[in-house]
Design a protein around this motif. Structure first.
Motif, PDB file in Angstrom:
ATOM      1  N   PRO A 128      67.549   2.763 -13.549  1.00  0.00           N
ATOM      2  CA  PRO A 128      67.061   3.997 -14.206  1.00  0.00           C
ATOM      3  C   PRO A 128      65.582   3.941 -14.583  1.00  0.00           C
ATOM      4  O   PRO A 128      64.912   4.972 -14.623  1.00  0.00           O
ATOM      5  CB  PRO A 128      67.946   4.090 -15.451  1.00  0.00           C
ATOM      6  CG  PRO A 128      69.197   3.368 -15.078  1.00  0.00           C
ATOM      7  CD  PRO A 128      68.774   2.254 -14.168  1.00  0.00           C
ATOM      8  N   ASP A 129      65.050   2.735 -14.844  1.00  0.00           N
ATOM      9  CA  ASP A 129      63.633   2.641 -15.221  1.00  0.00           C
ATOM     10  C   ASP A 129      62.731   2.463 -13.995  1.00  0.00           C
ATOM     11  O   ASP A 129      61.560   2.113 -14.123  1.00  0.00           O
ATOM     12  CB  ASP A 129      63.425   1.478 -16.200  1.00  0.00           C
ATOM     13  CG  ASP A 129      63.776   0.125 -15.584  1.00  0.00           C
ATOM     14  OD1 ASP A 129      64.200   0.096 -14.403  1.00  0.00           O
ATOM     15  OD2 ASP A 129      63.645  -0.894 -16.276  1.00  0.00           O
ATOM     16  N   ASP A 130      63.284   2.677 -12.807  1.00  0.00           N
ATOM     17  CA  ASP A 130      62.553   2.588 -11.531  1.00  0.00           C
ATOM     18  C   ASP A 130      62.291   1.156 -11.068  1.00  0.00           C
ATOM     19  O   ASP A 130      61.627   0.955 -10.054  1.00  0.00           O
ATOM     20  CB  ASP A 130      61.216   3.345 -11.572  1.00  0.00           C
ATOM     21  CG  ASP A 130      61.334   4.714 -10.900  1.00  0.00           C
ATOM     22  OD1 ASP A 130      62.471   5.089 -10.546  1.00  0.00           O
ATOM     23  OD2 ASP A 130      60.308   5.379 -10.723  1.00  0.00           O
ATOM     24  N   SER A 131      62.770   0.175 -11.816  1.00  0.00           N
ATOM     25  CA  SER A 131      62.649  -1.197 -11.313  1.00  0.00           C
ATOM     26  C   SER A 131      63.678  -1.376 -10.190  1.00  0.00           C
ATOM     27  O   SER A 131      64.648  -0.614 -10.100  1.00  0.00           O
ATOM     28  CB  SER A 131      62.885  -2.212 -12.424  1.00  0.00           C
ATOM     29  OG  SER A 131      64.204  -2.067 -12.927  1.00  0.00           O
ATOM     30  N   VAL A 132      63.466  -2.362  -9.325  1.00  0.00           N
ATOM     31  CA  VAL A 132      64.377  -2.563  -8.201  1.00  0.00           C
ATOM     32  C   VAL A 132      65.561  -3.425  -8.666  1.00  0.00           C
ATOM     33  O   VAL A 132      65.374  -4.535  -9.169  1.00  0.00           O
ATOM     34  CB  VAL A 132      63.645  -3.248  -7.024  1.00  0.00           C
ATOM     35  CG1 VAL A 132      64.606  -3.509  -5.872  1.00  0.00           C
ATOM     36  CG2 VAL A 132      62.490  -2.373  -6.554  1.00  0.00           C
ATOM     37  N   ALA A 133      66.768  -2.894  -8.498  1.00  0.00           N
ATOM     38  CA  ALA A 133      67.962  -3.604  -8.956  1.00  0.00           C
ATOM     39  C   ALA A 133      68.550  -4.487  -7.852  1.00  0.00           C
ATOM     40  O   ALA A 133      69.055  -5.571  -8.116  1.00  0.00           O
ATOM     41  CB  ALA A 133      69.020  -2.604  -9.431  1.00  0.00           C
ATOM     42  N   ARG A 134      68.493  -4.016  -6.623  1.00  0.00           N
ATOM     43  CA  ARG A 134      68.996  -4.815  -5.494  1.00  0.00           C
ATOM     44  C   ARG A 134      68.353  -4.282  -4.211  1.00  0.00           C
ATOM     45  O   ARG A 134      67.886  -3.135  -4.183  1.00  0.00           O
ATOM     46  CB  ARG A 134      70.527  -4.772  -5.430  1.00  0.00           C
ATOM     47  CG  ARG A 134      71.118  -3.401  -5.386  1.00  0.00           C
ATOM     48  CD  ARG A 134      72.629  -3.430  -5.632  1.00  0.00           C
ATOM     49  NE  ARG A 134      73.229  -2.174  -5.237  1.00  0.00           N
ATOM     50  CZ  ARG A 134      73.209  -1.060  -5.968  1.00  0.00           C
ATOM     51  NH1 ARG A 134      72.610  -1.048  -7.148  1.00  0.00           N
ATOM     52  NH2 ARG A 134      73.781   0.043  -5.529  1.00  0.00           N
ATOM     53  N   VAL A 135      68.321  -5.119  -3.216  1.00  0.00           N
ATOM     54  CA  VAL A 135      67.654  -4.753  -1.964  1.00  0.00           C
ATOM     55  C   VAL A 135      68.589  -5.089  -0.810  1.00  0.00           C
ATOM     56  O   VAL A 135      69.131  -6.187  -0.756  1.00  0.00           O
ATOM     57  CB  VAL A 135      66.337  -5.560  -1.786  1.00  0.00           C
ATOM     58  CG1 VAL A 135      65.633  -5.162  -0.491  1.00  0.00           C
ATOM     59  CG2 VAL A 135      65.413  -5.368  -2.972  1.00  0.00           C
ATOM     60  N   SER A 136      68.790  -4.142   0.087  1.00  0.00           N
ATOM     61  CA  SER A 136      69.539  -4.503   1.296  1.00  0.00           C
ATOM     62  C   SER A 136      68.587  -4.403   2.479  1.00  0.00           C
ATOM     63  O   SER A 136      67.780  -3.468   2.586  1.00  0.00           O
ATOM     64  CB  SER A 136      70.778  -3.623   1.469  1.00  0.00           C
ATOM     65  OG  SER A 136      70.438  -2.356   1.936  1.00  0.00           O
ATOM     66  N   ILE A 137      68.655  -5.423   3.346  1.00  0.00           N
ATOM     67  CA  ILE A 137      67.751  -5.499   4.499  1.00  0.00           C
ATOM     68  C   ILE A 137      68.568  -5.768   5.747  1.00  0.00           C
ATOM     69  O   ILE A 137      69.466  -6.616   5.732  1.00  0.00           O
ATOM     70  CB  ILE A 137      66.718  -6.647   4.332  1.00  0.00           C
ATOM     71  CG1 ILE A 137      65.888  -6.448   3.064  1.00  0.00           C
ATOM     72  CG2 ILE A 137      65.803  -6.731   5.555  1.00  0.00           C
ATOM     73  CD1 ILE A 137      65.001  -7.640   2.728  1.00  0.00           C
ATOM     74  N   SER A 138      68.272  -5.038   6.808  1.00  0.00           N
ATOM     75  CA  SER A 138      68.889  -5.323   8.100  1.00  0.00           C
ATOM     76  C   SER A 138      67.781  -5.479   9.129  1.00  0.00           C
ATOM     77  O   SER A 138      66.896  -4.623   9.235  1.00  0.00           O
ATOM     78  CB  SER A 138      69.825  -4.183   8.505  1.00  0.00           C
ATOM     79  OG  SER A 138      70.270  -4.404   9.823  1.00  0.00           O
ATOM     80  N   ASP A 139      67.815  -6.604   9.883  1.00  0.00           N
ATOM     81  CA  ASP A 139      66.822  -6.780  10.948  1.00  0.00           C
ATOM     82  C   ASP A 139      67.437  -6.490  12.316  1.00  0.00           C
ATOM     83  O   ASP A 139      66.872  -6.818  13.352  1.00  0.00           O
ATOM     84  CB  ASP A 139      66.215  -8.195  10.911  1.00  0.00           C
ATOM     85  CG  ASP A 139      67.239  -9.282  11.195  1.00  0.00           C
ATOM     86  OD1 ASP A 139      68.389  -8.961  11.548  1.00  0.00           O
ATOM     87  OD2 ASP A 139      66.883 -10.468  11.075  1.00  0.00           O
TER      88      ASP A 139
END
Lengths: 348, 157
Positions: free
Chosen positions: A89-100
């Motif tokens: 909610p505060d615009d910080s990144v909570a999790r990241v998903s990456i696919s190559d």
């Protein structure tokens, strides 16, 4: 070793064909199935944007709608590299998903853990893509309209209407120029279940730094997630693997056909996972030797058809559970309770 | 002194599964009866040891059959389940009963958690011909957080 999935025609080629078709008749709308193919093809241009995801998943005991919303920043580089940063909610990144394109990771920021697995579409499914498309076309009516914008860009509105009651509708808002899907909504008329993802901002042709799509499997907290590396087994392979005679059928009411199965262990208990598709919606049928805990949400009462067991709502669809002999069945999907009851009746 | 407490009741007492009035009755009896107290302690230790031991899943058919036999057999063995019988019968019989009772009592705790199944469904949904990739990715990664996160992943409030 995953088998590379059969290459799909590029969005650029399909978009060119589609554009030629549209130009042929001045104000003519694109042909729906051609627009669908263009929308589902791999992207032709890199892009980034901010996306809002909203979900409605039933009613609480108090009668209030249960909803969930989340924003993410999406980076895409053709043909199959994707990075999604899910925002708190505060615009910080909570999790990241990456696919190559080969591997996929989910980085859980706070704990520093990285969950690793195979990328989407890295393996061939059991049901050939052409048959899956035919299944879709036999189960849904497609239509196209124009005159709307998403993230300030003109879009085509493509609607997939089910031919059978109790199934979800799908609307796709396809960018008229790039054919990127800028909005997607799956919903059921007069029912409190829907999910929607819509770009709030969209920047096509924005060159993406390759580092954004680097899947780091050397992290100390790396976990090989079983769920991120699903198998695609035939029913016969499932039977061979378990040594047990599974009585899962090849097709189910509502136009669903068996697509593939998976087998995995949870707390040393084998989970047989059969997946059915009608080309759009997917149904999961889990066969287990022990009961599965149900979501804590309020029970959904039976409708016209009696239910064989408790039915609950979850963010991933409805969850129905019942038992036959010593086997426990858990079904998940986004169809109506009556259709779920009918499908459960058709299972052994 | 009241009648001794039967094994089934002792097990239910340990599991907190007795009604308030029954619990009070068992509580009062155990505090006054050394035999039943010893039986209670013995079962408590056995359950603790079993619950912390590595588990091997029993085939569902066998577990159900044992459960069925335990239920249908309760009528004939109940009178034998009094402390007067158990103490001379020794630890083997006690363990056999406790294992049976433990199997029943622990059944609810033996449920398979839903989260891995939801994650498998979400992951597969993303493979669909018309995937809702962004919605599914949001759900799936949230389920991964729920499955693999530790305390540091929770919000402060």
């Amino acid at each position: 070793m995953p088998t590379p999935r059969t290459a799909r025609p590029s969005k650029a080629l399909l978009a060119a064909l589609l554009a030629a078709g549209v130009r042929a008749g001045a104000e003519r709308l694109p042909e729906p199935s051609a627009l669908l193919d263009a929308a589902l093809a791999p992207p032709a241009v890199p892009y980034q944007g901010r996306v809002m995801v909203a979900q409605w998943y039933g009613r609480a005991r108090t009668g209030e709608l249960m909803t969930s919303a989340e924003e993410m920043v999406v980076h895409v580089s053709p043909p199959d590299r994707v990075r999604r940063e899910f925002l708190a909610p505060d615009d910080s990144v909570a999790r990241v998903s990456i696919s190559d394109g080969d591997q996929e990771s989910v980085l859980l920021i706070r704990s520093g853990k990285t969950v690793l697995g195979n990328a989407l579409r890295a393996d061939d499914k059991v049901l050939p893509a052409m048959l899956e498309r035919e299944t879709l076309m036999s189960n849904y009516d497609l239509s196209v309209s124009s005159g709307e914008t998403v993230a300030g860009r003109p879009v085509w509105r493509l609607t997939l209407a089910p031919k059978v009651d109790g199934k979800s509708w799908q609307t796709l808002w396809v960018d008229a120029e790039t054919k990127v899907v800028l909005g997607s909504k799956r919903w059921q008329p007069k029912r409190p279940f829907a999910s929607e993802a819509r770009f709030l901002s969209f920047e096509p042709r924005k060159v993406q730094d390759p580092e954004l799509f680097r899947v780091d499997d050397s992290t100390a907290g790396a976990i090989q997630a079983r769920g991120l590396a699903p198998e695609f087994l035939t029913l016969d392979q499932l039977r061979e693997r378990t040594g047990a005679a599974s009585r899962l059928p090849d097709s189910l009411p509502g136009g669903f056909v068996f697509e593939s199965a998976d087998l995995f262990m949870v707390r040393k208990s084998p989970i047989r996972h059969a997946r059915y598709t009608d080309g759009l919606s997917v149904l999961s049928v889990f066969e287990t030797d022990r009961p599965v805990s149900l979501p804590k949400s309020a029970s959904i009462p039976a409708g016209r058809e009696p239910l064989p067991g408790p039915l609950r709502a979850s963010l991933s669809g409805k969850v129905l559970q019942w038992k036959i002999g010593a086997r426990h069945y858990t079904m998940m999907g986004d169809v109506s309770r009556d259709l779920m009851a009918e499908i459960a009746k058709a299972l052994p | 002194m009241n009648t001794h407490i039967v094994g089934v009741e002792i097990s239910a007492f340990l599991d907190g599964a007795l009604a308030v009035e029954d619990r009070a009755r068992v509580d009062a009896h155990v505090s006054a009866c050394p035999q039943c107290r010893a039986e209670l302690e013995s079962l408590r230790h056995l359950k603790l040891a079993l619950s912390s031991a590595p588990r091997r899943n029993m085939p569902a058919d066998l577990a159900l059959e044992l459960e069925r036999r335990l239920v249908t057999g309760a009528r004939w063995w109940t009178p034998l389940a009094r402390p007067a019988f158990w103490i001379p019968a020794g630890a083997v019989a006690s363990a056999a009963l406790a294992v049976g009772l433990w199997l029943r009592a622990s059944a609810p705790g033996e449920e398979i958690p839903l989260e891995p199944l939801l994650a498998a469904h979400s992951r597969y949904s993303a493979e669909a011909l018309v995937p809702e990739e962004n919605s599914v990715a949001a759900n799936y990664s949230a389920q991964m957080t729920s499955l693999y996160a530790d305390a540091s992943d929770s919000e402060a409030e």
